[in-house]
Write a protein that holds these residues in place. Structure first.
Motif, PDB file in Angstrom:
ATOM      1  N   GLY A  11       0.791  -1.221   0.000  1.00  0.00           N
ATOM      2  CA  GLY A  11       0.000   0.000   0.000  1.00  0.00           C
ATOM      3  C   GLY A  11       0.822   1.270   0.000  1.00  0.00           C
ATOM      4  O   GLY A  11       0.275   2.367   0.090  1.00  0.00           O
ATOM      5  N   PRO A  27      -8.870   5.250   1.998  1.00  0.00           N
ATOM      6  CA  PRO A  27      -8.407   5.288   3.387  1.00  0.00           C
ATOM      7  C   PRO A  27      -6.904   4.981   3.501  1.00  0.00           C
ATOM      8  O   PRO A  27      -6.378   4.156   2.752  1.00  0.00           O
ATOM      9  N   LYS A  73      -3.558   3.997   6.208  1.00  0.00           N
ATOM     10  CA  LYS A  73      -3.161   3.446   7.509  1.00  0.00           C
ATOM     11  C   LYS A  73      -2.242   4.425   8.227  1.00  0.00           C
ATOM     12  O   LYS A  73      -2.257   4.520   9.440  1.00  0.00           O
ATOM     13  N   ASP A  74      -1.389   5.085   7.452  1.00  0.00           N
ATOM     14  CA  ASP A  74      -0.475   6.088   7.991  1.00  0.00           C
ATOM     15  C   ASP A  74      -0.164   7.076   6.877  1.00  0.00           C
ATOM     16  O   ASP A  74      -0.828   7.071   5.848  1.00  0.00           O
ATOM     17  N   HIS A 106       0.984   4.933   3.560  1.00  0.00           N
ATOM     18  CA  HIS A 106       0.430   3.622   3.221  1.00  0.00           C
ATOM     19  C   HIS A 106      -1.098   3.649   3.135  1.00  0.00           C
ATOM     20  O   HIS A 106      -1.769   4.027   4.099  1.00  0.00           O
ATOM     21  N   ASP A 151      -4.669   1.852   3.145  1.00  0.00           N
ATOM     22  CA  ASP A 151      -5.223   0.692   3.855  1.00  0.00           C
ATOM     23  C   ASP A 151      -5.695  -0.309   2.795  1.00  0.00           C
ATOM     24  O   ASP A 151      -6.793  -0.200   2.263  1.00  0.00           O
ATOM     25  N   LYS A 206      -6.560  -3.391   2.962  1.00  0.00           N
ATOM     26  CA  LYS A 206      -7.715  -4.240   3.301  1.00  0.00           C
ATOM     27  C   LYS A 206      -9.023  -3.566   2.910  1.00  0.00           C
ATOM     28  O   LYS A 206      -9.973  -4.225   2.521  1.00  0.00           O
ATOM     29  N   ARG A 207      -9.057  -2.258   3.022  1.00  0.00           N
ATOM     30  CA  ARG A 207     -10.288  -1.529   2.731  1.00  0.00           C
ATOM     31  C   ARG A 207     -10.347  -0.948   1.321  1.00  0.00           C
ATOM     32  O   ARG A 207     -11.438  -0.698   0.808  1.00  0.00           O
TER      33      ARG A 207
END
Length: 101
Positions: free
Chosen positions: A66, A85, A87-88, A91, A93, A95-96
């Motif tokens: 990602g 979306p 994660k940070d 990156h 996300d 998964k989403r």
């Protein structure tokens, strides 16, 4: 690795064109979709030259984890504008946001 041809570039870019807004794909995912599972780097090379072939949503392609493309300053803002979306800071996300093609 075989020679980079216009035909191969358009194969990759036609897949990139199908990634819907708000979703991302990985270089390896695109390579697999064109039958070149081991050529994720080749996909990256083609995307780095995509401007010579027209306008494509290359910002929707990230690495398998990602991570955003280094040196592509506008990528994050383009993805955020589509509602992708994160994660940070660097990156997505996966998964989403992974494109389920």
């Amino acid at each position: 690795m075989r020679k980079l041809t216009d035909e191969l570039a358009y194969q990759v870019l036609s897949v990139v064109e199908e990634i819907p807004a708000g979703k991302v794909a990985s270089y390896g995912q695109i390579a697999a979709l064109i039958g070149r599972e081991k050529n994720a780097r080749l996909v990256g090379k083609i995307l780095s030259r995509a401007e010579y072939y027209g306008e494509y949503p290359c910002h929707r392609v990230v690495n398998h984890a990602g991570r955003l493309a280094p040196g592509f300053a506008a990528q994050k803002s383009l993805l955020l504008a589509e509602g992708v979306p994160f994660k940070d800071a660097v990156h997505v996300d996966m998964k989403r946001a992974r494109w389920d093609c």
